[in-house]
Design an enzyme around this catalytic site. Structure first.
Site, PDB file in Angstrom:
ATOM      1  N   HIS A  80      18.038  80.629  50.312  1.00  0.00           N
ATOM      2  CA  HIS A  80      18.931  81.796  50.368  1.00  0.00           C
ATOM      3  C   HIS A  80      19.654  82.007  49.037  1.00  0.00           C
ATOM      4  O   HIS A  80      20.822  82.393  49.000  1.00  0.00           O
ATOM      5  CB  HIS A  80      19.967  81.669  51.494  1.00  0.00           C
ATOM      6  CG  HIS A  80      19.377  81.622  52.867  1.00  0.00           C
ATOM      7  ND1 HIS A  80      19.264  82.723  53.673  1.00  0.00           N
ATOM      8  CD2 HIS A  80      18.856  80.600  53.593  1.00  0.00           C
ATOM      9  CE1 HIS A  80      18.706  82.385  54.828  1.00  0.00           C
ATOM     10  NE2 HIS A  80      18.443  81.102  54.812  1.00  0.00           N
ATOM     11  N   ASN A 153      20.175  84.731  60.803  1.00  0.00           N
ATOM     12  CA  ASN A 153      19.051  85.403  60.134  1.00  0.00           C
ATOM     13  C   ASN A 153      18.766  86.728  60.833  1.00  0.00           C
ATOM     14  O   ASN A 153      19.297  86.995  61.909  1.00  0.00           O
ATOM     15  CB  ASN A 153      17.791  84.537  60.218  1.00  0.00           C
ATOM     16  CG  ASN A 153      17.754  83.440  59.152  1.00  0.00           C
ATOM     17  OD1 ASN A 153      18.530  83.444  58.199  1.00  0.00           O
ATOM     18  ND2 ASN A 153      16.844  82.503  59.319  1.00  0.00           N
TER      19      ASN A 153
END
Ligand code: HDE
Length: 708
Positions: A80, A153
């Site tokens: 990420h 997510n």
């Protein structure tokens, strides 16, 4: 414009903003100093022994400036790494006391400040936004009881069931270590080798190959907490819970062809979109939903509710919408806020607790651990973006970059010198206590048999897709697995996904140069969950971006009318021409083209309008860039509007492959192409275009096979 730093919102949701105000540093109108406040007379030349001589070591300003620069970088996130953040607030719709004692979920109207960071997973900090990947959707609630983070997510399930496999998964996804190829992509041998060796990945891989992995915007994707948590109410009763974010604009995606082109045209596409939407006052909004399962129903399902590779179908466990999040302020400084923010699923508040989901259990450890390295020591909670809005008191002391100046000699507990302060808080007064789950078990390194069905929900996902969505999934497999050099891995992909659907596996095999799967019955009953298909999402013209192609001689009146109609619908229009600057209209007025065909591209817009004006239409039809622009709109099944001479322009493009339409002064709509010629007024035409814009893609326009 986004809200100024200290205004807007209510006292509740401004609390974090006000707290950060004291750390703000605005150099406007200020004098140049060293880090220690010494005013400087020159920062252009270093101190030398003669103007052509060597630089002197005693030049403390040179040393400070260069040393600071040398140390500007911190490690990027191990996953990420590429992200974009924004501030906002969460507002509760209804009291949740029956289910949780979390204070911020008690009183409707309560506003809690939030900070959200969206991200891709595999790419490094400088990678492109529109790669095929899951998107992170991490939210930090600055509540009156401390920070609560939902680190989610945009895909509701995960690749693996146990966190111990996370390093293996990430090593397989990230660029291969010998040559650091490919960047931000799963289209390579090591990823697919891991997939075919790890059947529990099947469900998430289906999502990853679907349109969900190439969102149109961060504003148009769902968020999922993925892991199973608990709600605990004031009576101590617990329920299992999953968290959801549902965008008010619906869930929309790019096409793969667009995503790849945008990676070159505008690698910051999602970041820019989020920033501009907030600056324009088009604040991204997401409703907050919870799915709850009573403890006594824990074993009622044909999947294990603690298994993170499984979702709870919304048709079985409805999502209860309990509030809304609005993102209304961009960051002041990317590094200070978006880069330094530290999320952690272990950050919870009373009324929320963990479950034994083995992926969640591992996550509870990993985040803080990685942040110790990334943010340089144990005091990263003191960085302004990470500070809670409530006071922090404990006996933790010292360490790198400590900001707090603790008073007095006492830094231990119990103590008498400070009357045991800081004092533990009883549960009844808001002190956190862990849910007292009864566990009677043997120590074992293993996995529950209830986690062993890897394919039923992958098949549910496949079965719930529309034909177009299925086509996109097959195309994605072709692209991704087609990049795998090892033929045996490609063959094993076909074998593995035959467990999901024989049809899917056969279609995959056709494109990747391997044998079709041996025929079997379709593996699972064709259960369907309509909530999984994007065809059933909210459709709206709001915040969509329309290109208006103009050249000298365009019809200013129709452009003005179309802009007005789009603006009323909440959409925006941008004038694109062969050159930047003022473009004369037929009536002698002028309009400024914000973009030209070098700086704009069809893939960056949701639709196009071709206005009237014979000079304009003739110039555009002779311009290959303009024709290409319209052809791309056509290819990507987006809405196209043309009025008067603008309709003639369509004959110079791929739209001419459609059957002819009547040109009798009425508005004609054909597969998302709205045309009118010689109409008395354009009202009906503009309204119809807005309707088509709201629909979005006009799939029927693309004859089979869908190329995009
Ligand atoms: Fe993460 N994850 N993760 N993750 N994750 C990180 O923490 C990890 C997982 C997610 O914008 C890291 O500070 C393990 C699931 C987001 O700053 C790291 C496992 C989900 C973000 C980490 C998972 C996520 C991270 C890297 C168990 C969806 C970005 C940097 C297999 C629910 C947050 C950092 C931000 C970041 C570990 C799985 C979401 C390494 C061990 C499942 C959105 O600690």
């Amino acid at each position: 414009m986004s809200e100024p730093f200290s205004s807007g919102g209510t006292a509740d949701d401004r609390k974090k903003t006000q707290q950060m105000e004291s750390y703000r540093n605005d150099g406007k109108g200020q004098k140049l100093t060293t880090n220690f406040g010494l005013k400087l007379s020159d920062t252009n030349d270093s101190l030398k022994a003669g103007v052509r001589g060597p630089t002197l070591l005693e030049d403390f300003h040179f040393r400070e400036k260069i040393t600071h620069f040398d140390h500007e970088r911190i490690p990027e996130r191990v996953v990420h790494a590429r992200g974009s953040g924004a501030h906002g607030y969460f507002e509760l719709y209804e009291p949740m006391a029956e289910y949780t004692k979390a204070k911020f979920l008690q009183n409707p109207g309560t506003k809690t400040p939030v900070f959200v960071r969206f991200s891709t997973v595999a790419g490094s900090r400088g990678s492109a936004d529109t790669v095929r990947d899951a998107r992170g959707f991490a939210t930090k609630f600055y509540t009156e009881e401390g920070n609560f983070d939902i680190v989610g997510n945009n895909i509701p399930v995960f690749f693996i069931q146990d966190a111990i496999k996370f390093p293996d998964l990430i090593h397989a996804i990230k660029p291969e270590p010998n040559n650091e190829v490919p960047q931000a992509s799963t289209a390579h041998d090591t990823f697919w080798d891991f997939v075919v060796s790890t059947p529990e990945t099947a469900h998430m891989v289906m999502w990853l190959m679907s349109d969900r992995a190439i969102p149109r915007s961060f504003r148009m994707m769902e968020g999922f907490g993925v892991n199973t948590f608990r709600f605990v109410n004031a009576q101590g009763k617990a329920r299992f819970v999953k968290f959801h974010w549902k965008p008010l604009l619906g869930v929309h995606s790019l096409l793969w062809d667009e995503a790849q082109k945008i990676s070159g045209k505008d690698p910051d596409f999602h970041r820019r979109d989020l920033w501009e939407a907030i600056e324009q006052g088009n604040y991204p909004e997401y409703e907050f939903g919870v799915q709850m399962i009573e403890e006594e129903h824990e074993f009622d399902f044909d999947f294990d509710i603690l298994d993170p590779t499984k979702l709870w179908p919304e048709e079985l466990v409805p999502v209860k919408i309990i509030g809304k999040m609005t993102l209304n302020r961009n960051v002041d400084n990317f590094f200070a806020e978006t880069e330094q923010v530290a999320f952690c699923p272990a950050n919870i508040v009373p009324g929320i607790d963990f479950s034994n989901d083995p992926l969640l259990q591992g996550r509870l450890f990993s985040y803080e651990d990685t942040q110790l390295t990334r943010l340089g020591g144990p005091n990263f909670h003191e960085i302004p973006i990470n500070r809670p809005i409530v006071p922090v008191h404990n006996n933790q002391r010292d360490g790198m970059h400590r900001m707090t100046v603790n008073h007095g000699p006492v830094s231990y507990f119990p103590n008498t010198l400070a009357q045991n302060a800081p004092t533990p808080v009883p549960e009844a007064e808001g002190g956190f206590t862990h849910y007292a789950e009864k566990i009677d078990a043997r120590t074992v390194r293993g996995r529950s048999d209830s986690f062993r069905d890897f394919y039923t929900q992958a098949a549910l996902f496949w079965n719930s897709m529309s034909e177009v969505e299925k086509k996109h999934i097959v195309d994605a497999f072709h692209f991704e697995v087609g990049h795998v050099k090892d033929k045996s891995i490609r063959q094993r992909v076909v074998k593995m996904f035959a467990n999901v659907s024989h049809e899917l596996a056969a279609r995959i095999a056709e494109g990747i140069g391997v044998d079709a799967p041996a025929f079997t019955e379709e593996p699972s009953p064709a259960a369907v969950s309509p909530a999984l298909s994007q065809e059933n999402t909210i459709k709206s013209a709001r915040t969509k971006k329309v290109a208006v192609l103009i050249e000298t001689g365009f019809c200013a009146k129709s452009v003005a009318q179309m802009r007005e109609a789009l603006s009323t619908a909440g959409a925006t229009a941008e004038l694109v021409s062969s050159r930047l600057g003022m473009i004369p209209a037929k009536d002698g007025s002028e309009q400024e083209a914000a973009k030209d065909f070098t700086t704009a591209d069809a893939v960056l817009y949701d639709a196009v309008y071709l206005p009237g004006g014979s000079g304009c239409a003739a110039a555009l039809s002779k311009n290959p860039d303009a024709r290409n622009f319209i052809n791309e709109m056509f290819l990507h099944a987006k809405s196209i509007a043309a009025s008067d001479e603008g309709t003639d322009l369509l004959t110079a493009t791929d739209a001419s492959t459609l059957p002819p339409v009547k040109q009798d002064g009425t508005c004609q709509t054909q597969l998302g192409i709205v045309r009118v010629k010689n109409a008395a007024d354009l009202n009906g035409f503009c309204t119809e275009f807005v309707n088509q814009l709201a629909i979005g893609r006009h799939w029927a326009r693309i004859s089979s096979p869908v190329r995009a």
